[in-house]
Design a protein around this motif. Structure first.
Motif, PDB file in Angstrom:
ATOM      1  N   PRO A 113       0.810  -1.224   0.000  1.00 10.25           N
ATOM      2  CA  PRO A 113       0.000   0.000   0.000  1.00 10.25           C
ATOM      3  C   PRO A 113       0.844   1.275   0.000  1.00 10.25           C
ATOM      4  O   PRO A 113       2.048   1.237   0.288  1.00 10.25           O
ATOM      5  CB  PRO A 113      -0.782  -0.116   1.303  1.00 10.25           C
ATOM      6  N   ALA A 114       0.199   2.379  -0.263  1.00 12.93           N
ATOM      7  CA  ALA A 114       0.865   3.681  -0.226  1.00 12.93           C
ATOM      8  C   ALA A 114       1.484   3.944   1.147  1.00 12.93           C
ATOM      9  O   ALA A 114       2.558   4.528   1.247  1.00 12.93           O
ATOM     10  CB  ALA A 114      -0.133   4.789  -0.580  1.00 12.93           C
ATOM     11  N   ASP A 115       0.814   3.473   2.206  1.00 13.30           N
ATOM     12  CA  ASP A 115       1.272   3.722   3.574  1.00 13.30           C
ATOM     13  C   ASP A 115       0.692   2.609   4.456  1.00 13.30           C
ATOM     14  O   ASP A 115      -0.531   2.497   4.569  1.00 13.30           O
ATOM     15  CB  ASP A 115       0.780   5.111   4.015  1.00 13.30           C
ATOM     16  N   LYS A 116       1.553   1.783   5.044  1.00  9.63           N
ATOM     17  CA  LYS A 116       1.085   0.638   5.834  1.00  9.63           C
ATOM     18  C   LYS A 116       0.253   1.071   7.043  1.00  9.63           C
ATOM     19  O   LYS A 116      -0.731   0.418   7.387  1.00  9.63           O
ATOM     20  CB  LYS A 116       2.265  -0.211   6.290  1.00  9.63           C
ATOM     21  N   GLY A 117       0.648   2.153   7.694  1.00  8.28           N
ATOM     22  CA  GLY A 117      -0.105   2.651   8.844  1.00  8.28           C
ATOM     23  C   GLY A 117      -1.490   3.141   8.423  1.00  8.28           C
ATOM     24  O   GLY A 117      -2.475   2.895   9.124  1.00  8.28           O
ATOM     25  N   LEU A 118      -1.564   3.800   7.281  1.00  9.42           N
ATOM     26  CA  LEU A 118      -2.854   4.287   6.771  1.00  9.42           C
ATOM     27  C   LEU A 118      -3.742   3.090   6.412  1.00  9.42           C
ATOM     28  O   LEU A 118      -4.927   3.084   6.710  1.00  9.42           O
ATOM     29  CB  LEU A 118      -2.650   5.200   5.562  1.00  9.42           C
ATOM     30  N   LYS A 119      -3.166   2.067   5.781  1.00 11.21           N
ATOM     31  CA  LYS A 119      -3.936   0.859   5.444  1.00 11.21           C
ATOM     32  C   LYS A 119      -4.552   0.268   6.707  1.00 11.21           C
ATOM     33  O   LYS A 119      -5.758  -0.016   6.747  1.00 11.21           O
ATOM     34  CB  LYS A 119      -3.053  -0.173   4.751  1.00 11.21           C
ATOM     35  N   ALA A 120      -3.732   0.075   7.728  1.00  6.64           N
ATOM     36  CA  ALA A 120      -4.241  -0.515   8.983  1.00  6.64           C
ATOM     37  C   ALA A 120      -5.355   0.339   9.569  1.00  6.64           C
ATOM     38  O   ALA A 120      -6.381  -0.174  10.020  1.00  6.64           O
ATOM     39  CB  ALA A 120      -3.095  -0.679   9.980  1.00  6.64           C
ATOM     40  N   ALA A 121      -5.162   1.658   9.545  1.00  6.97           N
ATOM     41  CA  ALA A 121      -6.186   2.563  10.094  1.00  6.97           C
ATOM     42  C   ALA A 121      -7.479   2.483   9.286  1.00  6.97           C
ATOM     43  O   ALA A 121      -8.565   2.458   9.861  1.00  6.97           O
ATOM     44  CB  ALA A 121      -5.657   3.993  10.123  1.00  6.97           C
ATOM     45  N   MET A 122      -7.375   2.437   7.959  1.00  4.72           N
ATOM     46  CA  MET A 122      -8.573   2.361   7.118  1.00  4.72           C
ATOM     47  C   MET A 122      -9.324   1.048   7.328  1.00  4.72           C
ATOM     48  O   MET A 122     -10.536   0.983   7.198  1.00  4.72           O
ATOM     49  CB  MET A 122      -8.199   2.537   5.636  1.00  4.72           C
ATOM     50  N   LEU A 123      -8.573  -0.004   7.662  1.00  5.15           N
ATOM     51  CA  LEU A 123      -9.198  -1.301   7.934  1.00  5.15           C
ATOM     52  C   LEU A 123      -9.712  -1.403   9.366  1.00  5.15           C
ATOM     53  O   LEU A 123     -10.232  -2.429   9.774  1.00  5.15           O
ATOM     54  CB  LEU A 123      -8.202  -2.432   7.640  1.00  5.15           C
ATOM     55  N   GLY A 124      -9.564  -0.327  10.128  1.00  2.90           N
ATOM     56  CA  GLY A 124     -10.076  -0.291  11.488  1.00  2.90           C
ATOM     57  C   GLY A 124      -9.224  -1.034  12.481  1.00  2.90           C
ATOM     58  O   GLY A 124      -9.702  -1.444  13.545  1.00  2.90           O
TER      59      GLY A 124
END
Length: 188
Positions: free
Chosen positions: A176-187
């Motif tokens: 992903p563009a940003d692993k932390g953002l991915k995790a956050a978007m997935l809740g």
């Protein structure tokens, strides 16, 4: 009678409060529930895209119901939306287009050829000047495609499940563009 009136008033108050419930992420207020392109969606998760320790944008994922499985979200045919709110004046049209190019390369494992024309169409939606505070809504509508809007104004529609999967993959794929953002978007 008085007790019934108070109960109705309390239910109405709670309904009003929950209808306007918001979450704040990176200084951006996000609604818990939205209707986009006639699709009722709930906030699945949201986070901040950071680059070199600076906040670039807030990304929020909206789905019909909460789901933490990225593969299901990318490959499914349910309505879904990504809301990008620009929080940095450093994001330019050229930088966004370059980031989108890299995102599609990563999301497709370098196999962008089948959707090359659709990627070009998508990138064209970012050619206008991008300013802090701009909001991009990327809404997948089943049997229609991805509807792209900037600040509430529709820019266009891109058809196809393969494009939808790749576009959502920019934020949700294994790269992903940003692993932390991915995790956050997935809740998570």
């Amino acid at each position: 009678m008085k007790k019934q009136f108070l109960t109705v008033l309390l239910v109405a108050f709670i309904g009003l409060f929950s209808a306007n419930a918001q979450t704040e992420v990176g200084g951006v207020k996000l609604a818990q529930k939205v209707t986009m392109e006639d699709q009722s969606l709930v906030l699945n998760g949201a986070g901040v895209r950071e680059k070199f320790f600076m906040d670039m944008y807030v990304g929020a994922l909206y789905l019909p119901k909460k789901n933490a499985n990225a593969a299901d979200i990318m490959g499914g045919n349910d309505a879904a939306a990504i809301k990008l709110t620009i929080v940095s004046g450093m994001i330019t049209s050229d930088k966004m287009i370059n980031a989108v190019n890299e995102g599609f390369e990563n999301a497709t494992g370098g196999n962008t050829a089948p959707i090359k024309a659709k990627i070009a169409q998508f990138k064209a939606f970012f050619k206008e000047e991008i300013k802090k505070g701009d909001v991009f809504d990327l809404v997948y509508v089943p049997n229609k495609g991805v509807v792209v809007s900037k600040n509430g104004k529709e820019k266009g529609v891109i058809e196809g499940a393969e494009f939808k999967k790749a576009m959502f993959g920019i934020w949700l794929s294994n790269k992903p563009a940003d692993k932390g953002l991915k995790a956050a978007m997935l809740g998570k």
